[in-house]
Scaffold this active site. Structure first.
Site, PDB file in Angstrom:
ATOM      1  N   ASP A  82       0.872  -1.158   0.000  1.00  0.00           N
ATOM      2  CA  ASP A  82       0.000   0.000   0.000  1.00  0.00           C
ATOM      3  C   ASP A  82       0.923   1.225   0.000  1.00  0.00           C
ATOM      4  OD1 ASP A  82      -2.386   1.636   0.553  1.00  0.00           O
ATOM      5  OD2 ASP A  82      -1.468   1.865   2.523  1.00  0.00           O
ATOM      6  N   ASP A 101      -0.199   5.229   0.841  1.00  0.00           N
ATOM      7  CA  ASP A 101      -0.485   6.217   1.888  1.00  0.00           C
ATOM      8  C   ASP A 101      -0.631   5.538   3.242  1.00  0.00           C
ATOM      9  OD1 ASP A 101      -0.707   8.590   0.183  1.00  0.00           O
ATOM     10  OD2 ASP A 101      -2.505   7.626  -0.620  1.00  0.00           O
ATOM     11  N   ASP A 112      -1.434  -0.654   5.951  1.00  0.00           N
ATOM     12  CA  ASP A 112      -1.680  -0.073   7.278  1.00  0.00           C
ATOM     13  C   ASP A 112      -3.153  -0.020   7.649  1.00  0.00           C
ATOM     14  OD1 ASP A 112      -2.093   2.052   5.278  1.00  0.00           O
ATOM     15  OD2 ASP A 112      -2.424   3.334   7.018  1.00  0.00           O
TER      16      ASP A 112
END
Length: 223
Positions: free
Chosen positions: A11, A13, A173
């Site tokens: 991922d 961001d 995240d």
């Protein structure tokens, strides 16, 4: 016998880069432009990782579809303007991110990729700003897929690289990343420095606190 190909999908961001300042500022500008109350910072960060239409639908379900589309366009314009003004500083790499990417890239059987809610334009600009062009062999973005947690990004990345599900790992995240990995039938590594609370990562195969733990964690998953 040669080692099998492995694929590590990141991922962006909240995982590779800390873009929360830019995200919140662009969201604020978008809502201000329509004279709408700006959502709380926590609410804004909770939808990071989703495609923008899905994110806006979650943030302001009471708004009309037309207003949600205006918010999406306003966000894109504000974020793009920030990126032009600030460059790489608008989304700095997390400590250890570059070293980890370089170390994994140096392993012949490991391929690296990205699976992100960012647009193609946004991802390409970020990769260029940080000089990461040569590292990612597959880049999956929101323009071409259903929003996370749909498994399309992971499945397409696997199709492009020819790597099996058991040899693919998703690193992210948010709960959306963990749910996407589960839907695609691949292991996942949750990073605790991002935008979702640790408790939201309960679906992860493993958790890490710092980037320097990633390579050892991958070895554990694959053995």
């Amino acid at each position: 016998m040669s080692a099998p190909l492995r694929l590590v999908l990141f991922d962006v961001d909240g995982t590779l880069v800390d873009s929360q300042g830019s995200i919140v500022a662009a969201m604020t500008a978008s809502f201000d432009a329509l004279s709408l109350p700006v959502p709380e910072r926590e609410a804004i960060l909770s939808i990071v990782g989703l495609s923008l239409p899905n994110a806006m639908a979650r943030l302001v379900p009471e708004c009309t579809g037309a207003d949600q589309r205006r918010l999406v366009e306003g966000y894109k314009q504000a974020y793009h303007a920030q990126r032009l003004e600030q460059g790489a500083a608008s989304s700095p790499l997390y400590p250890g991110a570059r070293d980890t990417i370089e170390a994994l890239h140096a392993v012949p059987e490991i391929l690296l990729g990205v699976a992100t809610g960012k647009s193609q334009r946004g991802l390409d600009a970020l990769v260029e700003a940080h000089g990461l062009e040569r590292y990612f062999v597959t880049r999956q973005v929101a323009d071409h897929h259903p929003s996370k947690p749909h498994p399309s990004m992971i499945e397409t990345a696997r199709g492009e690289t020819g790597v099996s599900a058991s040899n693919t790992v998703m690193v992210g995240d948010t709960r959306f990343d963990m749910d996407m990995a589960r839907a695609a039938g691949v292991p996942s590594v949750g990073v605790t420095w991002g935008y979702h609370d640790r408790s939201a990562l309960d679906g992860a195969t493993c958790l890490i606190e710092t980037f320097d733990q990633l390579q050892g964690t991958l070895d554990t998953i694959w053995t």
